[in-house]
Design a protein around this motif. Structure first.
Motif, PDB file in Angstrom:
ATOM      1  N   HIS A   1       0.811  -1.220   0.000  1.00 12.10           N
ATOM      2  CA  HIS A   1       0.000   0.000   0.000  1.00 12.10           C
ATOM      3  C   HIS A   1       0.847   1.273   0.000  1.00 12.10           C
ATOM      4  N   CYS A   2       2.083   1.162  -0.493  1.00 13.85           N
ATOM      5  CA  CYS A   2       2.993   2.316  -0.605  1.00 13.85           C
ATOM      6  C   CYS A   2       3.307   2.944   0.755  1.00 13.85           C
ATOM      7  N   LEU A   3       3.335   2.118   1.796  1.00 15.86           N
ATOM      8  CA  LEU A   3       3.591   2.637   3.139  1.00 15.86           C
ATOM      9  C   LEU A   3       5.007   2.355   3.627  1.00 15.86           C
ATOM     10  N   THR A   4       5.772   1.567   2.884  1.00 16.19           N
ATOM     11  CA  THR A   4       7.135   1.247   3.300  1.00 16.19           C
ATOM     12  C   THR A   4       8.130   1.937   2.374  1.00 16.19           C
ATOM     13  N   THR A   5       9.394   1.875   2.753  1.00 14.59           N
ATOM     14  CA  THR A   5      10.438   2.499   1.934  1.00 14.59           C
ATOM     15  C   THR A   5      10.701   1.725   0.647  1.00 14.59           C
ATOM     16  N   MET A   6      10.009   0.615   0.462  1.00 14.72           N
ATOM     17  CA  MET A   6      10.095  -0.088  -0.819  1.00 14.72           C
ATOM     18  C   MET A   6       9.407   0.733  -1.910  1.00 14.72           C
ATOM     19  N   CYS A   7       8.553   1.640  -1.482  1.00 16.26           N
ATOM     20  CA  CYS A   7       7.878   2.551  -2.410  1.00 16.26           C
ATOM     21  C   CYS A   7       8.813   3.723  -2.697  1.00 16.26           C
ATOM     22  N   THR A   8       9.107   3.959  -3.958  1.00 10.46           N
ATOM     23  CA  THR A   8      10.022   5.037  -4.350  1.00 10.46           C
ATOM     24  C   THR A   8       9.532   6.391  -3.859  1.00 10.46           C
ATOM     25  N   CYS A   9       8.240   6.614  -3.970  1.00  9.27           N
ATOM     26  CA  CYS A   9       7.676   7.898  -3.537  1.00  9.27           C
ATOM     27  C   CYS A   9       7.816   8.067  -2.027  1.00  9.27           C
ATOM     28  N   LYS A  10       7.424   7.023  -1.278  1.00 13.10           N
ATOM     29  CA  LYS A  10       7.496   7.073   0.182  1.00 13.10           C
ATOM     30  C   LYS A  10       8.932   7.258   0.647  1.00 13.10           C
ATOM     31  N   LYS A  11       9.850   6.595  -0.013  1.00 12.84           N
ATOM     32  CA  LYS A  11      11.267   6.665   0.355  1.00 12.84           C
ATOM     33  C   LYS A  11      11.807   8.079   0.220  1.00 12.84           C
ATOM     34  N   ASN A  12      11.285   8.827  -0.752  1.00 14.58           N
ATOM     35  CA  ASN A  12      11.755  10.191  -0.989  1.00 14.58           C
ATOM     36  C   ASN A  12      10.859  11.247  -0.347  1.00 14.58           C
ATOM     37  N   GLY A  13       9.965  10.784   0.538  1.00 15.17           N
ATOM     38  CA  GLY A  13       9.119  11.723   1.261  1.00 15.17           C
ATOM     39  C   GLY A  13       8.055  12.382   0.409  1.00 15.17           C
ATOM     40  N   LEU A  14       7.624  11.700  -0.661  1.00 15.21           N
ATOM     41  CA  LEU A  14       6.625  12.247  -1.569  1.00 15.21           C
ATOM     42  C   LEU A  14       5.349  11.420  -1.526  1.00 15.21           C
ATOM     43  N   THR A  15       4.241  12.050  -1.862  1.00 12.99           N
ATOM     44  CA  THR A  15       2.992  11.306  -1.993  1.00 12.99           C
ATOM     45  C   THR A  15       2.893  10.766  -3.415  1.00 12.99           C
TER      46      THR A  15
END
Length: 216
Positions: free
Chosen positions: A185-199
């Motif tokens: 669900h894009c909640l972990t740092t595996m998500c590129t956006c989440k990792k860079n502090g973006l929605t």
């Protein structure tokens, strides 16, 4: 007359004119200018044929004042409403900003998006000027408006269209990150956006409910 030098075709314009409803006759010059002519830009991915179908199916008064000085806010609003209807958006969308937002991430090419507010403003100014020229062409000494006040710039004895005065994309958005998350669900740092502090945005390709977007 149309066709080629060897194959001329005669088109009875007077008969075509008699078939058109009065509201279409009144708006046809504005339609031609807004959808692109020799002196105004055409809309990328929008053909004249497709625009004509929309033109005949809409109740929008495209040119209640287009070509007649001054260019009123209602003329701009009507032209914008018509332009929005040329794109594949839901019926509740009436402004080009809403249309651009809805189509963002859906279209494959950025030029398939409706024009920006800056580009549309200048486009309508040039259309207004062009329709004014057509409306006065039958006068011996027509009084036309000042080119440079309506989207044109004089450069080396030639008038060139001003396509935009602002950047098409803010510099802060030139590098847009997207993700292709299939889980989490894009909640972990595996998500590129989440990792860079973006929605996440509509450009992201997600196969699940994203909890890292403004819409949840």
């Amino acid at each position: 007359m149309n066709g080629t030098a060897k194959n001329r075709k005669y088109l009875p314009i007077h008969e075509i004119c008699n078939i058109l409803p009065n509201v279409r006759k009144k708006n046809i010059l504005a339609f031609h200018a807004v959808t692109g002519c020799d002196s105004t830009s055409h809309l990328a991915t929008i053909t004249k044929k497709a625009a004509w179908k929309v033109f005949n199916g809409t109740t929008c008064q495209l040119s209640d004042n287009l070509g007649h000085s001054p260019l009123t806010p209602s003329s701009k609003a009507n032209a914008e409403k018509f332009l929005v209807q040329l794109y594949k958006v839901t019926k509740d969308v009436s402004s080009r900003d809403e249309a651009r937002y809805q189509l963002f991430g859906v279209v494959k090419k950025p030029e398939a998006l409706p024009p920006t507010s800056d580009a549309l403003r200048l486009h309508l100014l040039r259309c207004h000027y062009q329709v004014n020229v057509w409306e006065n062409v039958h006068h011996v000494r027509p009084e036309v408006m000042d080119n440079e006040s309506y989207g044109w710039r004089l450069h080396q004895d030639e008038y060139n269209p001003i396509l935009m005065t602002l950047e098409p994309v803010p510099k802060a958005c030139t590098d847009i990150l997207t993700c292709n998350c299939l889980s989490h669900h894009c909640l972990t740092t595996m998500c590129t956006c989440k990792k860079n502090g973006l929605t996440c945005t509509k450009l992201c390709h997600r196969s699940h409910q994203c909890l890292n977007s403004s819409n949840g």
